[in-house]
Design a protein around this motif. Structure first.
Motif, PDB file in Angstrom:
ATOM      1  N   MET A  19       0.854  -1.176   0.000  1.00  0.00           N
ATOM      2  CA  MET A  19       0.000   0.000   0.000  1.00  0.00           C
ATOM      3  C   MET A  19       0.897   1.236   0.000  1.00  0.00           C
ATOM      4  SD  MET A  19      -2.965  -1.351  -0.079  1.00  0.00           S
ATOM      5  CE  MET A  19      -4.296  -0.421   0.631  1.00  0.00           C
ATOM      6  N   VAL A  20       0.369   2.349  -0.492  1.00  0.00           N
ATOM      7  CA  VAL A  20       1.154   3.571  -0.643  1.00  0.00           C
ATOM      8  C   VAL A  20       0.422   4.747   0.006  1.00  0.00           C
ATOM      9  CG1 VAL A  20       2.348   2.782  -2.723  1.00  0.00           C
ATOM     10  CG2 VAL A  20       0.158   3.983  -2.942  1.00  0.00           C
ATOM     11  N   ASN A  21       1.139   5.838   0.168  1.00  0.00           N
ATOM     12  CA  ASN A  21       0.598   7.032   0.824  1.00  0.00           C
ATOM     13  C   ASN A  21       0.093   8.017  -0.225  1.00  0.00           C
ATOM     14  OD1 ASN A  21       1.491   8.490   3.867  1.00  0.00           O
ATOM     15  ND2 ASN A  21       0.394   9.644   2.305  1.00  0.00           N
ATOM     16  N   LEU A  22      -1.214   8.215  -0.247  1.00  0.00           N
ATOM     17  CA  LEU A  22      -1.813   9.167  -1.181  1.00  0.00           C
ATOM     18  C   LEU A  22      -1.378  10.585  -0.839  1.00  0.00           C
ATOM     19  CD1 LEU A  22      -3.773   9.975  -3.453  1.00  0.00           C
ATOM     20  CD2 LEU A  22      -5.606   9.937  -1.735  1.00  0.00           C
ATOM     21  N   VAL A  23      -0.986  11.324  -1.866  1.00  0.00           N
ATOM     22  CA  VAL A  23      -0.602  12.729  -1.745  1.00  0.00           C
ATOM     23  C   VAL A  23      -1.306  13.485  -2.868  1.00  0.00           C
ATOM     24  CG1 VAL A  23       1.307  14.381  -1.851  1.00  0.00           C
ATOM     25  CG2 VAL A  23       1.674  12.128  -0.824  1.00  0.00           C
ATOM     26  N   VAL A  24      -1.856  14.654  -2.534  1.00  0.00           N
ATOM     27  CA  VAL A  24      -2.427  15.530  -3.554  1.00  0.00           C
ATOM     28  C   VAL A  24      -1.689  16.857  -3.463  1.00  0.00           C
ATOM     29  CG1 VAL A  24      -4.474  16.779  -4.340  1.00  0.00           C
ATOM     30  CG2 VAL A  24      -4.692  14.423  -3.532  1.00  0.00           C
ATOM     31  N   PHE A  25      -1.139  17.302  -4.604  1.00  0.00           N
ATOM     32  CA  PHE A  25      -0.559  18.640  -4.668  1.00  0.00           C
ATOM     33  C   PHE A  25      -1.652  19.556  -5.188  1.00  0.00           C
ATOM     34  CE2 PHE A  25       1.959  21.953  -7.007  1.00  0.00           C
ATOM     35  CZ  PHE A  25       2.385  22.610  -5.858  1.00  0.00           C
ATOM     36  N   MET A  26      -2.036  20.510  -4.349  1.00  0.00           N
ATOM     37  CA  MET A  26      -3.079  21.466  -4.695  1.00  0.00           C
ATOM     38  C   MET A  26      -2.430  22.819  -4.894  1.00  0.00           C
ATOM     39  SD  MET A  26      -6.318  22.491  -2.354  1.00  0.00           S
ATOM     40  CE  MET A  26      -6.391  24.232  -2.063  1.00  0.00           C
ATOM     41  N   PHE A  27      -2.669  23.444  -6.055  1.00  0.00           N
ATOM     42  CA  PHE A  27      -2.129  24.783  -6.237  1.00  0.00           C
ATOM     43  C   PHE A  27      -3.158  25.705  -6.866  1.00  0.00           C
ATOM     44  CE2 PHE A  27      -0.751  22.716 -10.184  1.00  0.00           C
ATOM     45  CZ  PHE A  27      -1.008  23.676 -11.150  1.00  0.00           C
ATOM     46  N   LYS A  30      -4.128  10.019   5.671  1.00  0.00           N
ATOM     47  CA  LYS A  30      -3.791   9.012   6.687  1.00  0.00           C
ATOM     48  C   LYS A  30      -3.952   7.589   6.158  1.00  0.00           C
ATOM     49  CE  LYS A  30      -4.904   7.713  11.414  1.00  0.00           C
ATOM     50  NZ  LYS A  30      -5.693   8.035  12.605  1.00  0.00           N
ATOM     51  N   ARG A  31      -5.046   7.352   5.454  1.00  0.00           N
ATOM     52  CA  ARG A  31      -5.347   6.002   4.967  1.00  0.00           C
ATOM     53  C   ARG A  31      -4.456   5.662   3.768  1.00  0.00           C
ATOM     54  NH1 ARG A  31     -11.047   6.127   3.689  1.00  0.00           N
ATOM     55  NH2 ARG A  31     -10.446   6.787   1.620  1.00  0.00           N
ATOM     56  N   LEU A  32      -3.787   4.541   3.837  1.00  0.00           N
ATOM     57  CA  LEU A  32      -2.977   4.087   2.703  1.00  0.00           C
ATOM     58  C   LEU A  32      -3.896   3.551   1.608  1.00  0.00           C
ATOM     59  CD1 LEU A  32      -0.039   2.278   4.574  1.00  0.00           C
ATOM     60  CD2 LEU A  32      -0.158   4.639   3.760  1.00  0.00           C
ATOM     61  N   VAL A  33      -3.417   3.632   0.371  1.00  0.00           N
ATOM     62  CA  VAL A  33      -4.206   3.176  -0.772  1.00  0.00           C
ATOM     63  C   VAL A  33      -3.398   2.175  -1.589  1.00  0.00           C
ATOM     64  CG1 VAL A  33      -5.523   5.331  -0.900  1.00  0.00           C
ATOM     65  CG2 VAL A  33      -3.449   5.073  -2.271  1.00  0.00           C
ATOM     66  N   HIS A  34      -4.084   1.419  -2.379  1.00  0.00           N
ATOM     67  CA  HIS A  34      -3.429   0.505  -3.320  1.00  0.00           C
ATOM     68  C   HIS A  34      -2.982   1.337  -4.520  1.00  0.00           C
ATOM     69  CE1 HIS A  34      -2.813  -2.778  -6.132  1.00  0.00           C
ATOM     70  NE2 HIS A  34      -2.930  -3.633  -5.115  1.00  0.00           N
ATOM     71  N   PRO A  35      -1.766   1.148  -5.016  1.00  0.00           N
ATOM     72  CA  PRO A  35      -1.308   1.970  -6.146  1.00  0.00           C
ATOM     73  C   PRO A  35      -2.193   1.843  -7.386  1.00  0.00           C
ATOM     74  CG  PRO A  35       0.289   0.239  -5.634  1.00  0.00           C
ATOM     75  CD  PRO A  35      -0.749   0.213  -4.563  1.00  0.00           C
ATOM     76  N   GLN A  36      -2.895   0.756  -7.514  1.00  0.00           N
ATOM     77  CA  GLN A  36      -3.794   0.553  -8.651  1.00  0.00           C
ATOM     78  C   GLN A  36      -4.930   1.578  -8.660  1.00  0.00           C
ATOM     79  OE1 GLN A  36      -5.675  -3.274  -8.529  1.00  0.00           O
ATOM     80  NE2 GLN A  36      -6.079  -3.277 -10.725  1.00  0.00           N
ATOM     81  N   GLN A  37      -5.214   2.201  -7.518  1.00  0.00           N
ATOM     82  CA  GLN A  37      -6.300   3.166  -7.412  1.00  0.00           C
ATOM     83  C   GLN A  37      -5.945   4.530  -7.997  1.00  0.00           C
ATOM     84  OE1 GLN A  37      -6.742   2.233  -3.005  1.00  0.00           O
ATOM     85  NE2 GLN A  37      -8.821   2.788  -3.558  1.00  0.00           N
ATOM     86  N   LEU A  38      -4.699   4.754  -8.375  1.00  0.00           N
ATOM     87  CA  LEU A  38      -4.254   6.080  -8.787  1.00  0.00           C
ATOM     88  C   LEU A  38      -5.073   6.654  -9.943  1.00  0.00           C
ATOM     89  CD1 LEU A  38      -2.307   8.375  -8.201  1.00  0.00           C
ATOM     90  CD2 LEU A  38      -0.659   7.280  -9.742  1.00  0.00           C
ATOM     91  N   SER A  39      -5.428   5.843 -10.912  1.00  0.00           N
ATOM     92  CA  SER A  39      -6.201   6.372 -12.039  1.00  0.00           C
ATOM     93  C   SER A  39      -7.597   6.808 -11.591  1.00  0.00           C
ATOM     94  CB  SER A  39      -6.281   5.361 -13.189  1.00  0.00           C
ATOM     95  OG  SER A  39      -6.835   4.146 -12.738  1.00  0.00           O
ATOM     96  N   LEU A  40      -8.237   6.037 -10.728  1.00  0.00           N
ATOM     97  CA  LEU A  40      -9.546   6.420 -10.206  1.00  0.00           C
ATOM     98  C   LEU A  40      -9.427   7.696  -9.366  1.00  0.00           C
ATOM     99  CD1 LEU A  40     -12.545   5.990  -9.636  1.00  0.00           C
ATOM    100  CD2 LEU A  40     -11.871   4.445  -7.783  1.00  0.00           C
ATOM    101  N   ILE A  41      -8.390   7.800  -8.568  1.00  0.00           N
ATOM    102  CA  ILE A  41      -8.180   8.990  -7.741  1.00  0.00           C
ATOM    103  C   ILE A  41      -8.003  10.221  -8.626  1.00  0.00           C
ATOM    104  CG2 ILE A  41      -6.536  10.085  -6.153  1.00  0.00           C
ATOM    105  CD1 ILE A  41      -6.168   7.189  -4.942  1.00  0.00           C
ATOM    106  N   LYS A  42      -7.271  10.089  -9.719  1.00  0.00           N
ATOM    107  CA  LYS A  42      -7.092  11.216 -10.641  1.00  0.00           C
ATOM    108  C   LYS A  42      -8.433  11.636 -11.237  1.00  0.00           C
ATOM    109  CE  LYS A  42      -4.827  14.149 -13.323  1.00  0.00           C
ATOM    110  NZ  LYS A  42      -4.448  15.455 -12.771  1.00  0.00           N
TER     111      LYS A  42
END
Length: 178
Positions: A9-17, A71-83
């Protein structure tokens, strides 16, 4: 032949600008937390305007950014859905047809920082449904290290220091899961 391993599992990060970053964060953080759970770290304001003027016509001037760790870790496969989700949030906060914030999701793993993108280039791997991913920074010799194609802001020491703090949080969360 290698054997299959359980995906870490990985740590989700969002860069907001955007302009007025602290104000925008108050609007958007609750929306992001409804989608991804509570934030556990928000960076100090990071200069973004000095790297590009590409977004100024749409988003204004004096663009600043913040890295938001969840805080919650995510599966790297979720990255496209998160985007896809963060693109939807950007759309919902448009004003007079212009984005007020840009949300770039990615993740921190102990060995890398990965960003999602809708733009496919030679250095990006296609994931799913129009979304690609790139390794933006690699962890080498005790720190995140830029690659030849790494965006200028992620080459900056301030950004790397903030991502290293998030990496430390991730390592603690990872250790708790083991």
């Amino acid at each position: 032949m290698g054997s299959y391993r359980k995906t870490e599992m990985v740590n989700l990060v969002v860069f907001m600008f955007g302009s007025y970053i602290d104000y925008r964060l108050q609007e958007i953080q609750p929306v992001l937390e409804r989608e991804f759970g509570p934030a556990d770290y928000i960076s100090r304001s990071l200069d973004f305007d000095k790297y590009t003027s590409y977004y100024n016509d749409e988003m204004g001037y004096n663009l600043k950014g913040k890295l938001i760790s969840f805080k919650r870790l995510v599966h790297p496969q979720q990255l496209s859905l998160i985007k896809k989700i963060t693109n939807g949030v950007e759309e919902n906060f448009r004003l007079e047809g212009k984005r007020k914030v840009n949300l770039d999701p990615g993740y921190v793993h102990h060995a890398q920082f990965v960003l999602a993108s809708t733009k496919h280039w030679a250095n990006r791997i296609y994931l799913w449904d129009g979304i690609s991913a790139e390794i933006t920074l690699m962890f080498v010799n005790g720190s995140f290290t830029p690659l030849p194609y790494t965006y200028p802001n992620y080459r900056d020491r301030e950004y790397i220091e903030e991502l290293m703090r998030i990496r430390e949080l991730y390592l603690l969360k990872r250790k708790e899961r083991l």
